[in-house]
Design a protein around this motif. Structure first.
Motif, PDB file in Angstrom:
ATOM      1  N   ALA A   1       0.823  -1.179  -0.083  1.00 56.83           N
ATOM      2  CA  ALA A   1      -0.054  -0.124  -0.018  1.00 56.83           C
ATOM      3  C   ALA A   1       0.838   1.300  -0.123  1.00 56.83           C
ATOM      4  CB  ALA A   1      -0.965   0.046   1.278  1.00 56.83           C
ATOM      5  N   VAL A   2       0.285   2.255  -0.801  1.00 61.73           N
ATOM      6  CA  VAL A   2       1.245   3.624  -0.742  1.00 61.73           C
ATOM      7  C   VAL A   2       0.757   4.440   0.549  1.00 61.73           C
ATOM      8  CG1 VAL A   2       1.494   3.652  -3.075  1.00 61.73           C
ATOM      9  CG2 VAL A   2      -0.329   4.644  -2.366  1.00 61.73           C
ATOM     10  N   ALA A   3      -0.430   4.205   1.072  1.00 68.29           N
ATOM     11  CA  ALA A   3      -0.794   5.073   2.281  1.00 68.29           C
ATOM     12  C   ALA A   3      -1.881   4.202   3.167  1.00 68.29           C
ATOM     13  CB  ALA A   3      -1.298   6.160   1.920  1.00 68.29           C
ATOM     14  N   ILE A   4      -1.879   4.342   4.157  1.00 66.77           N
ATOM     15  CA  ILE A   4      -2.808   3.747   5.153  1.00 66.77           C
ATOM     16  C   ILE A   4      -3.614   4.794   5.695  1.00 66.77           C
ATOM     17  CG2 ILE A   4      -1.407   1.794   5.790  1.00 66.77           C
ATOM     18  CD1 ILE A   4      -0.864   3.014   8.376  1.00 66.77           C
ATOM     19  N   ALA A   5      -4.779   4.418   5.886  1.00 65.45           N
ATOM     20  CA  ALA A   5      -5.792   5.523   6.703  1.00 65.45           C
ATOM     21  C   ALA A   5      -6.006   5.094   7.964  1.00 65.45           C
ATOM     22  CB  ALA A   5      -7.281   5.298   6.007  1.00 65.45           C
ATOM     23  N   VAL A   6      -6.162   6.267   8.743  1.00 63.96           N
ATOM     24  CA  VAL A   6      -6.218   6.482  10.192  1.00 63.96           C
ATOM     25  C   VAL A   6      -7.342   7.398  10.699  1.00 63.96           C
ATOM     26  CG1 VAL A   6      -3.899   5.226  11.011  1.00 63.96           C
ATOM     27  CG2 VAL A   6      -4.288   7.874  10.609  1.00 63.96           C
ATOM     28  N   ARG A   7      -7.910   7.083  11.730  1.00 60.87           N
ATOM     29  CA  ARG A   7      -8.962   7.973  11.984  1.00 60.87           C
ATOM     30  C   ARG A   7      -8.385   8.636  13.413  1.00 60.87           C
ATOM     31  NH1 ARG A   7     -13.804   7.103  15.621  1.00 60.87           N
ATOM     32  NH2 ARG A   7     -15.375   8.960  15.093  1.00 60.87           N
ATOM     33  N   VAL A   8      -8.208  10.106  13.302  1.00 60.14           N
ATOM     34  CA  VAL A   8      -7.556  10.903  14.429  1.00 60.14           C
ATOM     35  C   VAL A   8      -8.637  11.342  15.111  1.00 60.14           C
ATOM     36  CG1 VAL A   8      -6.105  12.839  14.948  1.00 60.14           C
ATOM     37  CG2 VAL A   8      -5.570  11.152  13.026  1.00 60.14           C
ATOM     38  N   ARG A   9      -8.625  11.257  16.405  1.00 58.94           N
ATOM     39  CA  ARG A   9      -9.607  12.101  17.560  1.00 58.94           C
ATOM     40  C   ARG A   9      -8.706  12.886  18.216  1.00 58.94           C
ATOM     41  NH1 ARG A   9     -14.091   8.062  19.904  1.00 58.94           N
ATOM     42  NH2 ARG A   9     -14.683  10.036  20.397  1.00 58.94           N
ATOM     43  N   LEU A  10      -9.304  14.385  18.335  1.00 59.46           N
ATOM     44  CA  LEU A  10      -8.590  15.133  19.473  1.00 59.46           C
ATOM     45  C   LEU A  10      -9.630  15.564  20.296  1.00 59.46           C
ATOM     46  CD1 LEU A  10      -7.050  17.560  16.432  1.00 59.46           C
ATOM     47  CD2 LEU A  10      -5.908  15.995  17.900  1.00 59.46           C
ATOM     48  N   PHE A  11      -9.164  16.115  21.578  1.00 60.27           N
ATOM     49  CA  PHE A  11      -9.916  16.378  22.684  1.00 60.27           C
ATOM     50  C   PHE A  11      -9.521  17.815  23.455  1.00 60.27           C
ATOM     51  CE2 PHE A  11     -10.201  11.924  22.020  1.00 60.27           C
ATOM     52  CZ  PHE A  11     -11.699  11.498  21.952  1.00 60.27           C
ATOM     53  N   ALA A  12     -10.782  18.291  24.064  1.00 63.57           N
ATOM     54  CA  ALA A  12     -10.105  19.294  24.870  1.00 63.57           C
ATOM     55  C   ALA A  12      -9.561  20.500  24.108  1.00 63.57           C
ATOM     56  CB  ALA A  12      -9.720  18.983  26.151  1.00 63.57           C
ATOM     57  N   ARG A  13      -8.278  21.011  24.670  1.00 61.37           N
ATOM     58  CA  ARG A  13      -7.728  22.186  23.959  1.00 61.37           C
ATOM     59  C   ARG A  13      -7.255  21.760  22.574  1.00 61.37           C
ATOM     60  NH1 ARG A  13      -2.669  24.659  24.576  1.00 61.37           N
ATOM     61  NH2 ARG A  13      -1.961  22.856  25.663  1.00 61.37           N
ATOM     62  N   LEU A  14      -6.720  20.520  22.387  1.00 63.35           N
ATOM     63  CA  LEU A  14      -6.107  20.502  21.088  1.00 63.35           C
ATOM     64  C   LEU A  14      -7.425  20.326  19.978  1.00 63.35           C
ATOM     65  CD1 LEU A  14      -3.895  17.281  21.951  1.00 63.35           C
ATOM     66  CD2 LEU A  14      -3.329  19.751  21.753  1.00 63.35           C
TER      67      LEU A  14
ATOM     68  N   TYR B   1     -10.886  28.576  30.868  1.00 61.50           N
ATOM     69  CA  TYR B   1      -9.604  27.907  30.876  1.00 61.50           C
ATOM     70  C   TYR B   1      -9.851  26.357  30.906  1.00 61.50           C
ATOM     71  CZ  TYR B   1      -7.753  32.299  32.935  1.00 61.50           C
ATOM     72  OH  TYR B   1      -7.193  33.564  33.082  1.00 61.50           O
ATOM     73  N   TRP B   2      -8.871  25.910  30.034  1.00 66.93           N
ATOM     74  CA  TRP B   2      -8.808  24.225  30.075  1.00 66.93           C
ATOM     75  C   TRP B   2      -7.869  24.033  31.318  1.00 66.93           C
ATOM     76  CZ3 TRP B   2     -11.993  21.076  28.145  1.00 66.93           C
ATOM     77  CH2 TRP B   2     -12.579  21.186  26.942  1.00 66.93           C
ATOM     78  N   ILE B   3      -8.151  23.012  32.076  1.00 67.91           N
ATOM     79  CA  ILE B   3      -7.383  22.725  33.199  1.00 67.91           C
ATOM     80  C   ILE B   3      -6.526  21.511  32.711  1.00 67.91           C
ATOM     81  CG2 ILE B   3      -6.992  21.873  35.776  1.00 67.91           C
ATOM     82  CD1 ILE B   3      -8.002  24.895  35.082  1.00 67.91           C
ATOM     83  N   GLU B   4      -5.022  21.504  32.826  1.00 66.50           N
ATOM     84  CA  GLU B   4      -4.312  20.257  32.140  1.00 66.50           C
ATOM     85  C   GLU B   4      -3.370  20.161  33.486  1.00 66.50           C
ATOM     86  OE1 GLU B   4      -2.384  21.250  28.538  1.00 66.50           O
ATOM     87  OE2 GLU B   4      -4.514  21.356  27.405  1.00 66.50           O
ATOM     88  N   GLY B   5      -3.659  18.998  34.024  1.00 66.71           N
ATOM     89  CA  GLY B   5      -2.861  18.621  35.258  1.00 66.71           C
ATOM     90  C   GLY B   5      -3.207  19.771  36.237  1.00 66.71           C
ATOM     91  N   ASP B   6      -1.803  20.413  36.610  1.00 67.49           N
ATOM     92  CA  ASP B   6      -1.804  21.512  37.611  1.00 67.49           C
ATOM     93  C   ASP B   6      -1.945  22.900  36.870  1.00 67.49           C
ATOM     94  OD1 ASP B   6      -1.590  19.778  39.520  1.00 67.49           O
ATOM     95  OD2 ASP B   6       0.548  19.721  39.699  1.00 67.49           O
ATOM     96  N   THR B   7      -1.789  23.011  35.518  1.00 70.14           N
ATOM     97  CA  THR B   7      -1.815  24.315  34.965  1.00 70.14           C
ATOM     98  C   THR B   7      -3.316  24.555  34.345  1.00 70.14           C
ATOM     99  OG1 THR B   7      -1.162  23.225  32.976  1.00 70.14           O
ATOM    100  CG2 THR B   7       0.493  24.542  34.455  1.00 70.14           C
ATOM    101  N   ALA B   8      -3.638  25.967  34.177  1.00 68.79           N
ATOM    102  CA  ALA B   8      -4.700  26.403  33.621  1.00 68.79           C
ATOM    103  C   ALA B   8      -4.381  27.076  32.185  1.00 68.79           C
ATOM    104  CB  ALA B   8      -5.502  27.197  34.356  1.00 68.79           C
ATOM    105  N   LYS B   9      -4.918  26.793  31.255  1.00 68.73           N
ATOM    106  CA  LYS B   9      -4.617  27.316  29.762  1.00 68.73           C
ATOM    107  C   LYS B   9      -5.985  27.902  29.220  1.00 68.73           C
ATOM    108  CE  LYS B   9      -0.554  24.390  29.021  1.00 68.73           C
ATOM    109  NZ  LYS B   9       0.226  23.547  28.376  1.00 68.73           N
ATOM    110  N   PRO B  10      -5.790  29.327  28.743  1.00 73.51           N
ATOM    111  CA  PRO B  10      -6.814  30.046  28.053  1.00 73.51           C
ATOM    112  C   PRO B  10      -7.498  28.887  27.246  1.00 73.51           C
ATOM    113  CG  PRO B  10      -4.945  31.220  28.376  1.00 73.51           C
ATOM    114  CD  PRO B  10      -4.379  29.895  28.601  1.00 73.51           C
ATOM    115  N   ALA B  11      -8.706  28.988  26.909  1.00 74.03           N
ATOM    116  CA  ALA B  11      -9.866  28.398  25.991  1.00 74.03           C
ATOM    117  C   ALA B  11     -10.310  29.272  25.064  1.00 74.03           C
ATOM    118  CB  ALA B  11     -10.671  27.408  26.805  1.00 74.03           C
ATOM    119  N   SER B  12     -10.599  28.700  23.994  1.00 76.67           N
ATOM    120  CA  SER B  12     -11.195  29.397  22.880  1.00 76.67           C
ATOM    121  C   SER B  12     -12.780  29.474  23.256  1.00 76.67           C
ATOM    122  CB  SER B  12     -10.973  28.868  21.649  1.00 76.67           C
ATOM    123  OG  SER B  12     -11.415  27.681  21.272  1.00 76.67           O
TER     124      SER B  12
END
Lengths: 86, 142
Positions: free
Chosen positions: A2-15, B131-142
């Motif tokens: 395969a030239v590429a594989i597909a994954v499903r990415v999930r992000l949470f909270a601040r990310l 803020y998002w709380i991350e462990g012991d730190t608080a980071k500004p949220a959008s």
């Protein structure tokens, strides 16, 4: 091979807020590691946290090392420091 | 054993009933509640977000380790998600054991480990911003 594989990415909270999305289907090269997937995601979403040391990766709901290899169909999650409880 | 991530209220008494049995002489229940202040600021409410598909298995790992470390223990854990007001219950860890020492120690270890390894996040809405709380730190949220 395969030239590429597909994954499903999930992000949470601040990310999730930085990238502006909860989930993304991503194609990466076979043999890619969790770190490669994160860098690939950062190329598409430049606001995503640059300091990878503050993020943990998970493959199929299990915490995994950055050098772990992803496979076709994996669910990959990037997890900021957790803060459940009170 | 019961492990839940839920948007509804948590019933600690019902969880105690789930871990009780004739060989258990003690039940220790930890209840976490939304506090009205943080970092010296007034908190109006919290938003909890979970990676539920992973959080429940992580809770199960913790429960299994409690049973390995404290033989005879039974465990129930629940965490609430979504918007929570001051005074509402966010988390309950409930452990039964033959004697109080094990029940108290296992319950403390359970909540401490949950706070380190279960993928749940707290967004704090306070007088000075959000803020998002991350462990012991608080980071500004959008």
């Amino acid at each position: 091979m395969a030239v590429a594989i597909a994954v499903r990415v999930r992000l949470f909270a601040r990310l999730r807020e930085q990238a502006g999305l909860e989930t993304e289907a991503l194609e990466v090269a076979p043999g890619s590691t969790l770190a490669d997937v994160y860098e690939s995601l950062r190329r598409k979403h430049s606001a995503l946290e640059p300091d990878r040391d503050s993020v943990r990766g998970a493959i199929n709901q299990e915490f995994s090392d950055w050098d772990a290899t992803v496979s076709q169909g994996d669910e990959v999650a990037f997890i900021p420091p957790v803060s459940g409880g009170c | 054993m019961r492990y839940d991530v839920t948007t509804g209220p948590i019933d600690a008494r019902e969880m105690e009933a789930a871990v009780t049995h004739p060989g258990a002489g003690a039940i220790c229940t930890f209840t976490g509640i939304v506090r009205d202040n943080s970092r010296g600021q007034t908190v109006t409410h919290l938003d909890y977000e979970a990676y539920a598909e992973m959080a429940v298995p992580q809770m199960r790992h913790i429960g299994q380790e409690i049973k390995d470390r404290w033989p005879g223990a039974r465990v129930a854990m629940a965490h609430r998600t979504g918007k929570l007001e001051v005074g509402e219950v966010s988390v309950v860890v409930c452990v039964s054991a033959p004697h109080r020492e094990e029940a108290i120690a296992a319950c403390k270890w359970g909540i401490d480990t949950l706070k380190e390894s279960v993928p749940i996040w707290k967004k704090e809405h306070a007088a000075d911003g959000t803020y998002w709380i991350e462990g012991d730190t608080a980071k500004p949220a959008s």
